[in-house]
Every structure is written in C-alpha cells, then in structure tokens.
Design an enzyme around this catalytic site. Structure first.
Site, short mmCIF file in Angstrom:
data_model
loop_
_atom_site.label_atom_id
_atom_site.label_comp_id
_atom_site.label_asym_id
_atom_site.label_seq_id
_atom_site.Cartn_x
_atom_site.Cartn_y
_atom_site.Cartn_z
CB ILE A 159 -0.95 -0.01 1.21
CG1 ILE A 159 -1.96 -1.16 1.07
CG2 ILE A 159 -1.68 1.33 1.34
CD1 ILE A 159 -2.90 -1.30 2.25
NE ARG A 239 -6.12 -3.59 10.96
CZ ARG A 239 -6.37 -3.58 9.65
NH1 ARG A 239 -6.47 -2.42 9.01
NH2 ARG A 239 -6.54 -4.71 8.99
CG ASP A 263 -11.10 4.46 6.71
OD1 ASP A 263 -12.29 4.82 6.77
OD2 ASP A 263 -10.75 3.38 6.18
CD GLU A 268 -12.22 0.57 13.25
OE1 GLU A 268 -12.71 -0.34 12.52
OE2 GLU A 268 -11.19 1.18 12.95
CG HIS A 287 -12.13 0.40 9.03
ND1 HIS A 287 -11.65 -0.35 10.08
CD2 HIS A 287 -11.31 0.14 7.98
CE1 HIS A 287 -10.59 -1.05 9.69
NE2 HIS A 287 -10.38 -0.76 8.41
N GLY A 289 -11.77 1.86 4.06
CA GLY A 289 -10.62 1.53 3.22
C GLY A 289 -10.83 0.31 2.35
#
Length: 321
Positions: A159, A239, A263, A268, A287, A289
């Site tokens: 990434i 994270r 994000d 969560e 979140h 992504g």
C-alpha cells in the site's frame, strides 16, 4: 465433522454479503447460512450467539476472536477471515483447539485510493465546504495544494508504494521509513529513505501504512506529533492503535498539528460521543478503506472458496501460528 453445518457471516453492515458470492450453492453440502448485520456489543454476546455455529466468516477485525472467545465456541471447525491476515484472531489458540483458520485475497487498490481521497478532502476542506454549500454559503475556507509539499510514508509495503506513486503524480517529494526498509528499495518506489524522526520533521503529510503489532502499537505518539508540527497532516487508514489516541486528541485541541484524516480507530464502530467526533481539524471516515464492490467480491468470493475447499478436505489459504 458434523453432517450438517451452520455458517455465520458476521458484521454485514451494508447487507450485501449475499450479493457478492453464491452462498446458496452450499445448500447441497448441508450448509445453512445466517447473516448478522449488527455488531456484537460484547464478547459475551458474540459467544452466546455463535455457540452453535460450525463455520464463521469474519469481516476483517470487526469481531475479535481471542482465545477467550474461541474456547467458548465448541462447535467451531472453520474460521475464515476476509483478507490475508487478521490481527484480532488468535491463530495459535485456534490451532490448539483444532480450528482451521483461512484467509482470502483482497483488493490492492481500495485502501490506497481511500487514503488519497482523505488527503484531498482535507487539503480542500471538502466536508466543511459541502456542509456550508447546503446551508447557502459560498467559499467558506481556503485550502492548500499538495504539489511541492513533502509526503512522508510510514511503512513502504504494497500500500505504501502505491501512496508513494500517487504522491509523485501530484508533484510531491516523497520520503519513507519502515523498520527494514533499505535505501535501494525506497528509491525503487520513488521515495527517499529517512529516519523516523526526520520523516515527521520534514513532512507536510504523514500517511501510516505499517502493520499493527506489539512493536508498532502507538508508534505515533506525542513526540512524533510535535515533530510533525502545526503545518502537518496525519493520515491513518491502517489501524487505529498505531496512534496514541490521547496524544492525538491533545495535538488536535492544542494545535500541535494542522489536522488528521482518519479511517480507523481504537474502538470500532466509533461510539457516539467519542471525543474524536468533536475534535477540530479532522476528516473522519467509518473504516471505508476496504469497502468497495471489488474488494467485497474478493473477500466474499474467496471466503466461499475457502469453505468449499474445507468441505472437500483440502483447506486453502490457511493461516498458521
């Protein structure tokens, strides 16, 4: 093994799991599928709900499976995580208990594209301008351009390398750090290797792309945020636990940094009333992504393949301690 299998698909928030794989095809193998669309509120609720299931499909880290949970799921034979790894599954405990754990492929582009969307949204104040326009106001803020600025990437893996390419395409200088990164590998990705402190000191934007582990938990704390400085933007789509949340809140409230585009979070879904929801100078996403149609095709399609392979006695993409 049981002659009839109960399969649970967890945390299908958008109610789309059944659209991204042919789960009905498992009926011929004696498998019945139950989809759960709401997040379990506690470990006890998860255990009570899942105790009778033989197969569980977990959506990323939404529902953790530590040893304490796995030990209370006596019927569980197969646990599939979407994606190639899952830090919230105790794979060692699963092996001790005779539970097979498998993963899937994922989209290589979903998370990097979301990262860049957050950077652009912050730079041009899009959430604020969108809300102002709907309220009848015109041009309420002044944004900033990315061209000519420095992008720091913490973690130059798959990434991170895509983010480096995006930064170069936008005319940014790219610097990078990760624990085992070499100067040659950084150069090949279009970045310059620097030490961690220098990365925060030099960068206008720092984007996090390291894997969460005991070594990287809270890798960004007060010292790093102060080095980033009042013109710096912190971006986290990796994270939540990579960042010391208390330090980040202080940095936002006291103006140590320009802001944060996030994000991912320590807890969560982010609970109502969480201080980040009212923190200044933030762009927040829930979140997203990995939340694309292409990613879900890979996740759910791969999970179905894992189940079929396990039913045939030849598990694939096994995750081992």
């Amino acid at each position: 093994m049981a002659e009839h299998y109960r399969l649970a698909i967890l945390d299908d928030y958008q109610r789309v799991a059944m659209d991204h794989a042919d789960w009905g095809s498992l009926a011929d193998h004696g498998v019945t599928v139950t989809v759960f669309t709401k997040h379990f509120g506690s470990e006890q609720e998860a255990v009570a709900t899942l105790a009778d299931f033989h197969i569980i499909i977990a959506m990323r880290e939404r529902t953790p499976f530590p040893r304490s949970v796995l030990e209370q799921l006596p019927n569980l034979d197969l646990l599939v995580t979407t994606g190639p790894a899952n830090a919230s599954i105790d794979v060692t405990a699963a092996a001790d208990l005779g539970i097979t754990v498998c993963g899937t492929e994922g989209s290589p582009t979903a998370a990097p594209e979301l990262t860049w969307a957050l950077i652009l949204a912050f730079a041009r104040n899009l959430p604020m301008e969108h809300a102002a326009l709907r309220e009848g106001r015109w041009q309420s803020t002044v944004g900033f351009e990315l061209a000519g600025r420095t992008l720091g990437i913490l973690g130059l893996g798959k990434i991170g390398r895509r983010i480096a390419a995006y930064g170069a395409a936008f005319g940014m200088t790219v610097v990078a750090w990760s624990e085992n990164l070499t100067a040659e590998a950084a150069t090949a990705a279009g970045a310059t290797l620097v030490d961690r402190d220098e990365l925060f000191r030099r960068s206008d934007v720092v984007s996090l792309h390291v894997r969460l582990s005991p070594r990287t938990e809270s890798i960004v704390g007060a010292a790093e945020l102060q080095l980033l400085g009042p013109d710096g933007l912190l971006v986290n789509t990796s994270r939540g636990a990579l960042v010391d949340e208390d330090a980040l809140l202080t940095a936002l409230e006291e103006g140590w940094i320009r802001g944060a585009a996030l994000d991912v979070y320590n807890h969560e879904p982010l609970p109502a009333g969480h201080p980040l929801l009212s923190a200044p100078n933030t762009v927040l996403a829930p979140h997203l992504g990995f939340v694309t149609a292409e990613s879900y095709d890979a996740f759910y399609g791969g999970a179905l393949e894992d189940v079929r392979a396990w039913l045939s006695g030849s598990p694939i993409r096994r995750l081992r301690p």
